[in-house]
Write a protein that holds these residues in place. Structure first.
Motif, PDB file in Angstrom:
ATOM      1  N   PHE A  91      29.470  11.826 -23.218  1.00  0.00           N
ATOM      2  CA  PHE A  91      28.551  10.948 -22.579  1.00  0.00           C
ATOM      3  C   PHE A  91      27.113  11.414 -22.829  1.00  0.00           C
ATOM      4  O   PHE A  91      25.997  10.385 -22.979  1.00  0.00           O
ATOM      5  N   ALA A  92      26.897  12.445 -23.176  1.00  0.00           N
ATOM      6  CA  ALA A  92      25.424  12.746 -23.842  1.00  0.00           C
ATOM      7  C   ALA A  92      25.044  12.050 -25.286  1.00  0.00           C
ATOM      8  O   ALA A  92      23.950  11.455 -25.134  1.00  0.00           O
ATOM      9  N   ALA A  93      26.238  11.955 -26.010  1.00  0.00           N
ATOM     10  CA  ALA A  93      25.880  11.098 -27.109  1.00  0.00           C
ATOM     11  C   ALA A  93      25.820   9.730 -26.725  1.00  0.00           C
ATOM     12  O   ALA A  93      24.849   8.990 -27.651  1.00  0.00           O
ATOM     13  N   PHE A  94      26.756   9.231 -26.036  1.00  0.00           N
ATOM     14  CA  PHE A  94      26.483   7.824 -25.327  1.00  0.00           C
ATOM     15  C   PHE A  94      25.059   7.356 -24.678  1.00  0.00           C
ATOM     16  O   PHE A  94      24.251   6.435 -25.357  1.00  0.00           O
ATOM     17  N   PHE A  95      24.519   8.217 -23.914  1.00  0.00           N
ATOM     18  CA  PHE A  95      23.286   8.072 -23.369  1.00  0.00           C
ATOM     19  C   PHE A  95      22.239   8.305 -24.396  1.00  0.00           C
ATOM     20  O   PHE A  95      21.302   7.401 -24.163  1.00  0.00           O
ATOM     21  N   ASP A  96      22.591   9.232 -25.227  1.00  0.00           N
ATOM     22  CA  ASP A  96      21.401   9.358 -26.277  1.00  0.00           C
ATOM     23  C   ASP A  96      21.172   7.889 -27.205  1.00  0.00           C
ATOM     24  O   ASP A  96      20.327   7.516 -27.487  1.00  0.00           O
ATOM     25  N   GLY A  97      22.421   7.529 -27.263  1.00  0.00           N
ATOM     26  CA  GLY A  97      22.497   6.254 -28.119  1.00  0.00           C
ATOM     27  C   GLY A  97      22.059   4.903 -27.803  1.00  0.00           C
ATOM     28  O   GLY A  97      21.687   3.933 -28.262  1.00  0.00           O
ATOM     29  N   GLU A  98      22.401   4.697 -26.264  1.00  0.00           N
ATOM     30  CA  GLU A  98      22.556   3.472 -25.516  1.00  0.00           C
ATOM     31  C   GLU A  98      21.449   3.427 -24.741  1.00  0.00           C
ATOM     32  O   GLU A  98      20.994   2.268 -24.113  1.00  0.00           O
ATOM     33  N   THR A  99      20.641   4.493 -24.113  1.00  0.00           N
ATOM     34  CA  THR A  99      19.917   4.568 -23.069  1.00  0.00           C
ATOM     35  C   THR A  99      18.530   5.257 -23.632  1.00  0.00           C
ATOM     36  O   THR A  99      18.172   5.494 -24.666  1.00  0.00           O
ATOM     37  N   GLY A 100      17.859   5.695 -22.702  1.00  0.00           N
ATOM     38  CA  GLY A 100      16.730   6.415 -23.142  1.00  0.00           C
ATOM     39  C   GLY A 100      15.345   5.931 -22.547  1.00  0.00           C
ATOM     40  O   GLY A 100      15.572   4.931 -21.735  1.00  0.00           O
TER      41      GLY A 100
END
Length: 360
Positions: free
Chosen positions: A16-25
């Motif tokens: 989920f860290a990878a997901f939120f890095d790529g899709e949110t921020g």
């Protein structure tokens, strides 16, 4: 009680860290204002199975524990993800616990998949209206307590039409409960709602921990980069003092959120919690959820305030990320109400010293 991440939870954190890095921020959070929900990121999140991961396997979900969800919420908070994940997860677990779903016992497929977003009204309705529901402007359906009835409103095709403007850019809205479906009544309904709100406190505390952690990192990175008089401003002791104690506050709030999740998972297995002031033994889920929420709110408030302060005037500029964290931290800490009232509610839970675990 071991609050370290298990091997599976470390995997969840990495995914989920990878997901939120790529899709949110921060950039996506800005683009999602003022509503505070990134529809494209939510669609991508559906592919991970996150909306239904906290629902029991018997109800068709992923069977993740509250402790697992804390891991996800912390990473979402650190990336200031504009997603209604916490409220949806809590409301979905509540519906599944009540046995609301299809004839085979599984939860509604739309709720499990996240195509039907559900939310939770934190406070009892007033005159048939669920006021300031945290995801009221994003959720198709809202679970609310109206008197001693637990009800499910909607579905609402365009919940964003009722959005209440707020500095934190959260999807707040009032929801009219006229014609809402009654899910449960009496003490059981009140208890089920209280349990769900405690889960919301726990997961929101984790979100605030993520915000505090990221805000601290932003402040440290800035003072190491920014120079005055030919030196990084972080080399000045006055600046160091502002940041030095933040990691301890963040870690303390993180431990409380993790312990609250552990207590919540224990309670769901029928293990009663303890509130023993004399022995300094607190394992009661409701008390720990409140403690975690208050502590995380204070940690996030202080971390974002000091990080913004060391940014100087830039901290108030919309182009600097710290102001996003500053606003979101305060909005989440106050959406349940005045934190001072939450502290007073928590104090009333504890028995007087000398009375053991018996409430006075």
């Amino acid at each position: 009680m071991d609050l370290d991440l298990t091997e599976d939870q470390e995997t969840i954190r990495e995914v989920f860290a990878a997901f939120f890095d790529g899709e949110t921020g921060p950039e996506r959070a800005r683009a999602a204002e003022p509503l505070g929900v990134d529809a494209a990121a939510w669609e991508r999140l559906l592919e991970t199975g996150a909306p239904g991961m906290g629902v029991s396997e018997d109800a068709g979900g992923g069977g993740a524990s509250l402790a697992d969800l804390v891991v996800v919420a912390t990473e979402a908070g650190a990336r200031i993800a504009p997603l209604p994940l916490v409220d949806h997860a809590v409301a979905a677990r509540l519906l599944a616990g009540l046995g609301i779903g299809s004839e085979d016992g599984t939860l509604d497929e739309g709720v499990l998949a996240g195509t039907t977003i559900v939310g939770l009204a934190l406070r009892p309705a007033v005159d048939g209206v669920a006021r300031t529901a945290p995801t009221g402007a994003a959720a198709h359906r809202i679970v609310a307590l109206d008197g001693d009835r637990l009800v499910l409103d909607g579905p609402v095709d365009d919940p964003s039409a009722g959005h209440l403007a707020n500095h934190g850019c959260l999807p707040l809205a009032h929801r009219d409960l006229a014609g809402a479906e009654v899910l449960a009544t009496g003490p059981d309904a009140v208890a089920a709602h209280a349990r769900a709100v405690d889960e919301w406190r726990t997961l929101t505390a984790a979100t605030l921990v993520g915000i505090a952690r990221a805000a601290t990192d932003l402040g440290v990175a800035y003072v190491m980069e920014r120079e005055q008089f030919g030196r990084p401003v972080g080399s000045f002791q006055a600046v160091q003092h502002l940041l030095a104690d933040l990691p301890g506050l963040v870690d303390g709030a993180h431990l409380l959120a993790s312990k609250a999740a552990w207590a919540g998972d224990s309670a769901s297995r029928g293990i009663a919690g303890v509130l023993d002031v004399d022995a300094n033994d607190v394992t009661d889920f409701g008390a720990l959820a409140a403690m975690a929420f208050v502590a995380a709110g204070e940690a996030a408030g202080l971390a974002t305030d000091r990080s913004l302060h060391v940014h100087g005037g830039y901290g108030f500029s919309e182009e600097y990320d710290v102001q996003l964290y500053y606003r979101r931290a305060r909005a989440l800490a106050y959406v349940l109400g005045d934190p001072a009232a939450e502290c007073r509610r928590l104090a009333r839970m504890f028995p007087a010293p000398g009375n053991g675990s018996e409430a006075t």
